[in-house]
Design a protein around this motif. Structure first.
Motif, short mmCIF file in Angstrom:
data_model
loop_
_atom_site.label_atom_id
_atom_site.label_comp_id
_atom_site.label_asym_id
_atom_site.label_seq_id
_atom_site.Cartn_x
_atom_site.Cartn_y
_atom_site.Cartn_z
N TYR A 80 0.87 -1.17 0.00
CA TYR A 80 0.00 0.00 0.00
C TYR A 80 0.90 1.22 0.00
O TYR A 80 1.71 1.40 0.91
N ILE A 81 0.78 2.03 -1.03
CA ILE A 81 1.70 3.15 -1.24
C ILE A 81 0.93 4.45 -1.17
O ILE A 81 -0.08 4.63 -1.86
N SER A 82 1.39 5.35 -0.31
CA SER A 82 0.83 6.70 -0.26
C SER A 82 1.72 7.61 -1.09
O SER A 82 2.95 7.54 -1.00
N SER A 83 1.07 8.45 -1.89
CA SER A 83 1.80 9.34 -2.78
C SER A 83 1.26 10.75 -2.63
O SER A 83 0.08 10.94 -2.34
N GLU A 84 2.13 11.72 -2.86
CA GLU A 84 1.66 13.09 -2.94
C GLU A 84 0.67 13.15 -4.10
O GLU A 84 0.98 12.68 -5.20
N PRO A 85 -0.53 13.70 -3.88
CA PRO A 85 -1.55 13.69 -4.94
C PRO A 85 -1.09 14.26 -6.27
O PRO A 85 -1.40 13.70 -7.33
N GLN A 86 -0.33 15.33 -6.25
CA GLN A 86 0.11 15.95 -7.51
C GLN A 86 1.18 15.13 -8.22
O GLN A 86 1.48 15.40 -9.39
N LYS A 87 1.74 14.11 -7.56
CA LYS A 87 2.79 13.30 -8.18
C LYS A 87 2.34 11.86 -8.43
O LYS A 87 3.15 11.02 -8.83
N ILE A 88 1.07 11.56 -8.24
CA ILE A 88 0.61 10.17 -8.32
C ILE A 88 0.85 9.55 -9.69
O ILE A 88 1.27 8.39 -9.79
N GLU A 89 0.62 10.28 -10.77
CA GLU A 89 0.82 9.71 -12.11
C GLU A 89 2.29 9.41 -12.36
O GLU A 89 2.63 8.40 -12.98
N ASP A 137 10.30 9.61 -6.32
CA ASP A 137 9.88 10.95 -5.93
C ASP A 137 8.35 11.01 -5.86
O ASP A 137 7.67 10.65 -6.82
N GLY A 138 7.83 11.41 -4.70
CA GLY A 138 6.39 11.52 -4.51
C GLY A 138 5.84 10.46 -3.57
O GLY A 138 4.74 10.61 -3.05
N VAL A 139 6.57 9.36 -3.36
CA VAL A 139 6.13 8.32 -2.42
C VAL A 139 6.35 8.84 -1.01
O VAL A 139 7.44 9.29 -0.65
N THR A 140 5.29 8.82 -0.19
CA THR A 140 5.39 9.33 1.17
C THR A 140 5.34 8.22 2.22
O THR A 140 5.85 8.40 3.32
N GLU A 141 4.72 7.08 1.90
CA GLU A 141 4.62 5.99 2.86
C GLU A 141 4.39 4.68 2.13
O GLU A 141 3.71 4.64 1.11
N VAL A 142 4.97 3.59 2.67
CA VAL A 142 4.80 2.26 2.10
C VAL A 142 4.47 1.29 3.22
O VAL A 142 5.16 1.25 4.23
N GLU A 143 3.40 0.53 3.03
CA GLU A 143 3.01 -0.50 3.99
C GLU A 143 2.90 -1.82 3.25
O GLU A 143 2.35 -1.88 2.14
N THR A 144 3.43 -2.88 3.84
CA THR A 144 3.46 -4.18 3.17
C THR A 144 2.67 -5.21 3.95
O THR A 144 2.73 -5.25 5.18
N GLU A 145 1.93 -6.03 3.23
CA GLU A 145 1.25 -7.19 3.81
C GLU A 145 1.67 -8.41 3.03
O GLU A 145 1.63 -8.41 1.80
#
Length: 163
Positions: A80-89, A137-145
C-alpha cells in the motif's frame, strides 16, 4: 477523457454472446475457438471476431494464471503506497517499470496506490521496498502485507452484464 473511457462509452454493454464467451474462457482459457463455437452453437468465425474485439478493447486477457509459490517464489503480498496527490501519475509510471509488481491500481483510503508483488526471498523484498519504491519521488509511505497462503483463487466471476 482517456482512451479507456472512450472505448467504454463506444461499447457500453456486452451482449449475451460476449458474456457467454467470457464465462467459458474464465472457466478454461485453453478452449479453442472451435470448441467454444461448438459449445455456443455459433460459427468459429464469430468466436474469432468477438474474441479479438474483447481482447483489443481490453475486456479480457488470455493468460496462464500460475501459482508463484510452486514456481519458486517465496514471498507474495500487497504493498500500500501513499503518494503526494500531484505526483501520483509520475509515481505510477515509475512503479510500472518494476518487474516484481504485477498488479497496480489506484485506491480509496489511507494509501492511494495498491500493488501486488512477487519476490524470491527477503533480500529481494527489502530491495523492492527500500531501493525501488521508497526512492520514487512523490512516495510518502509504504506499507506491506505478506500473503501466507492462498485460500481461494478463482477467476470465473462472469460479467456484471449477466442476468
Amino acid at each position: 477523457m482517456d482512451n479507456d473511457s472512450k472505448k467504454i462509452l463506444k461499447r457500453k454493454k456486452l451482449d449475451e454472446i460476449d458474456t457467454q464467451l467470457i464465462s467459458l474462457l474464465q472457466r478454461d482459457g485453453r478452449l479453442t475457438n472451435t470448441d467454444i463455437a461448438k459449445k455456443m452453437k455459433i460459427s468459429e468465425a464469430t468466436v474469432r471476431t468477438r474474441l479479438k474485439k474483447l481482447i483489443d478493447e481490453e475486456y479480457i486477457q488470455i493468460v496462464a494464471v500460475s501459482n508463484p509459490y510452486k514456481l519458486g517464489f517465496a514471498i507474495t503480498g500487497d504493498i500500500y503506497i501513499s503518494s503526494e496527490p500531484q505526483k501520483i501519475e509520475k509515481v505510477i509510471s515509475e512503479l510500472k517499470k518494476i518487474k516484481e509488481l504485477w498488479f497496480i491500481v489506484t485506491t480509496t483510503g489511507p494509501a492511494n496506490i495498491n500493488a501486488e508483488f512477487i519476490v524470491k526471498d527477503r533480500d529481494q523484498l527489502n530491495e523492492l521496498i527500500h531501493d525501488k519504491i521508497n526512492t520514487i519521488d512523490g512516495v510518502t509511505e509504504v506499507e506491506t502485507e505478506i500473503i501466507l497462503e492462498y485460500k481461494k483463487r478463482k477467476y470465473d466471476f462472469g460479467t456484471a452484464y449477466n442476468d
